[in-house]
Scaffold this motif. Structure first.
Motif, short mmCIF file in Angstrom:
data_model
loop_
_atom_site.label_atom_id
_atom_site.label_comp_id
_atom_site.label_asym_id
_atom_site.label_seq_id
_atom_site.Cartn_x
_atom_site.Cartn_y
_atom_site.Cartn_z
N ARG A 34 8.53 -2.54 -14.30
CA ARG A 34 9.24 -1.94 -13.12
C ARG A 34 8.41 -2.59 -11.97
NH1 ARG A 34 12.49 2.38 -14.16
NH2 ARG A 34 12.00 3.08 -15.65
N ASP A 35 7.54 -2.75 -11.91
CA ASP A 35 6.29 -3.34 -10.48
C ASP A 35 7.00 -5.30 -10.55
OD1 ASP A 35 4.95 -1.06 -9.71
OD2 ASP A 35 2.97 -1.68 -10.91
N ALA A 36 7.33 -5.71 -11.99
CA ALA A 36 7.74 -7.01 -11.33
C ALA A 36 9.00 -7.28 -11.27
CB ALA A 36 8.61 -7.37 -12.89
N LEU A 37 9.95 -6.07 -10.93
CA LEU A 37 11.07 -5.57 -10.86
C LEU A 37 11.15 -5.63 -9.08
CD1 LEU A 37 14.28 -5.99 -10.69
CD2 LEU A 37 13.80 -3.34 -11.39
N ASP A 38 10.51 -4.57 -8.57
CA ASP A 38 9.98 -4.31 -7.00
C ASP A 38 9.42 -5.71 -6.43
OD1 ASP A 38 10.98 -1.74 -7.88
OD2 ASP A 38 8.97 -0.66 -7.85
N TYR A 39 8.55 -6.14 -7.15
CA TYR A 39 8.18 -7.50 -6.87
C TYR A 39 8.65 -8.71 -6.42
CZ TYR A 39 2.85 -6.75 -6.38
OH TYR A 39 1.81 -6.34 -5.89
N ILE A 40 9.59 -9.03 -7.55
CA ILE A 40 10.43 -10.05 -7.18
C ILE A 40 11.67 -9.81 -6.20
CG2 ILE A 40 12.38 -11.34 -7.81
CD1 ILE A 40 10.97 -10.85 -11.16
N GLU A 41 11.64 -8.57 -5.52
CA GLU A 41 12.94 -8.18 -5.10
C GLU A 41 12.30 -7.95 -3.61
OE1 GLU A 41 16.68 -6.46 -6.06
OE2 GLU A 41 16.05 -8.50 -6.38
N SER A 42 10.93 -8.10 -3.78
CA SER A 42 10.65 -7.81 -2.18
C SER A 42 9.96 -9.25 -1.95
CB SER A 42 9.95 -6.47 -2.10
OG SER A 42 8.51 -6.32 -2.93
N GLY A 43 9.50 -10.14 -2.87
CA GLY A 43 9.42 -11.33 -2.40
C GLY A 43 9.93 -12.43 -1.93
N SER A 44 9.27 -13.34 -2.16
CA SER A 44 10.11 -14.93 -2.26
C SER A 44 9.39 -15.79 -2.52
CB SER A 44 9.63 -15.17 -0.65
OG SER A 44 10.30 -14.70 0.72
N TYR A 45 9.87 -15.33 -4.92
CA TYR A 45 9.00 -16.26 -5.21
C TYR A 45 9.77 -17.50 -5.69
CZ TYR A 45 6.14 -12.06 -5.80
OH TYR A 45 5.16 -11.20 -5.62
N ASP A 46 9.56 -18.38 -6.24
CA ASP A 46 10.41 -20.11 -6.28
C ASP A 46 10.17 -19.74 -7.48
OD1 ASP A 46 9.80 -21.28 -4.27
OD2 ASP A 46 7.65 -21.04 -4.58
N ALA A 47 9.81 -18.57 -8.35
CA ALA A 47 10.31 -18.32 -10.56
C ALA A 47 9.76 -17.43 -10.71
CB ALA A 47 9.80 -19.49 -10.65
N ALA A 48 9.79 -16.47 -11.48
CA ALA A 48 9.55 -15.49 -12.25
C ALA A 48 8.76 -16.02 -13.78
CB ALA A 48 10.12 -14.58 -12.19
N VAL A 49 7.51 -15.22 -14.45
CA VAL A 49 6.98 -15.51 -15.49
C VAL A 49 7.45 -14.02 -16.58
CG1 VAL A 49 5.38 -15.95 -17.41
CG2 VAL A 49 5.82 -17.29 -15.20
N LEU A 50 8.24 -14.16 -17.53
CA LEU A 50 8.18 -12.26 -17.33
C LEU A 50 7.70 -12.47 -19.06
CD1 LEU A 50 11.64 -10.89 -16.03
CD2 LEU A 50 9.23 -11.15 -15.29
N ASP A 51 6.73 -11.76 -19.22
CA ASP A 51 6.27 -10.73 -20.82
C ASP A 51 7.60 -10.11 -21.35
OD1 ASP A 51 5.05 -10.82 -23.14
OD2 ASP A 51 4.23 -9.31 -22.63
N VAL A 52 8.52 -10.21 -22.14
CA VAL A 52 8.96 -9.45 -22.98
C VAL A 52 8.16 -8.16 -22.69
CG1 VAL A 52 10.52 -9.08 -24.61
CG2 VAL A 52 10.67 -11.18 -24.34
N MET A 53 7.30 -8.29 -24.08
CA MET A 53 7.15 -6.52 -24.08
C MET A 53 5.86 -6.05 -23.24
SD MET A 53 8.32 -6.30 -27.09
CE MET A 53 8.16 -4.38 -27.43
N MET A 54 6.54 -5.10 -22.93
CA MET A 54 6.22 -4.52 -21.44
C MET A 54 5.90 -3.47 -21.21
SD MET A 54 5.95 -7.31 -18.47
CE MET A 54 7.81 -7.47 -17.75
#
Length: 223
Positions: A34-54
């Motif tokens: 949930r934090d990942a989604l919020d950060y990506i949506e509110s920030g300016s990132y060039d890429a995201a690295v997402l672990d599957v099991m969170m």
């Protein structure tokens, strides 16, 4: 380059942040979906690295929601699950790369560089006027020689040379290079501008960093 890392194993997250920093990436780390989604949506990132099991949301759910919202940030899935079905699922959801643990840090860095190339770009060198910036060695060179730039100097110069003449605000530099959680003051941007100006001058570069009052800074070729 600014990366959002979502990895619930905190020791691994800390190690990855150090690896990213050593390769001139600025990384923000979060530990649930949930934090990942919020950060990506509110920030300016060039890429995201997402672990599957969170916890909260797994990496697949985060990716699905990002793409549903029309967010096209390049995503690298990082997981201990190596089944072909999982890889196919991630790629079908819109992942750009799928890396299985354990992995080689060199592959992770190379994959991030690959998925963030703009317009199919393959040349690692940015050129403007008589000045070059090598993204693979972090060297800034001109007729008077070369300097290997430090992490944040390189990121700032890369932003400048990727968008010549564009005015970039101090706030934008803070957001991309230092991140949301930084305690750094805005004055640090001016300090790094000063460092780069001195190096450009010492190299005999025909580029100059101009100040635009109450707006920001731009890199321009002197005619």
């Amino acid at each position: 380059m600014r990366v959002l890392l979502a990895e619930d194993e905190k020791s691994l997250a800390r190690a990855l942040v150090k690896i990213f920093a050593a390769n001139n990436f600025s990384a923000d780390a979060v530990y649930d979906g949930r934090d990942a989604l919020d950060y990506i949506e509110s920030g300016s990132y060039d890429a995201a690295v997402l672990d599957v099991m969170m916890p909260g949301m797994d990496g697949f759910e985060v990716l699905r929601e990002l793409r549903r919202r029309g967010n096209t940030v390049p995503v690298l899935m990082l997981t201990a699950r190596s089944e072909v079905e999982d890889k196919v699922n991630g790629l079908d959801l819109g992942a750009n790369y799928y890396l299985t643990k354990p992995f080689d840090a060199r592959e992770l860095v190379a994959a991030l560089r690959a998925i963030t190339r703009k317009g199919g770009e393959t040349d690692s060198t940015l050129r403007l006027g008589n000045t070059l910036l090598d993204r693979s060695t972090y060297e800034l060179s001109a007729p008077g020689g070369s300097f290997r730039l430090a992490n944040r100097e390189f990121q700032m110069m890369e932003m400048f040379m990727s968008a010549p003449k564009k005015i970039i605000s101090g706030e934008r530099f803070m957001e991309v290079i230092w991140g949301f959680d930084s305690d750094a003051e805005m004055s640090v941007v001016w300090a790094y501008i000063s460092y780069l100006r001195k190096k450009l001058s010492a190299l005999g570069s025909d580029l100059s960093i101009k100040v635009h009052r109450n707006a920001g800074y731009s890199l321009e070729e002197q005619k």
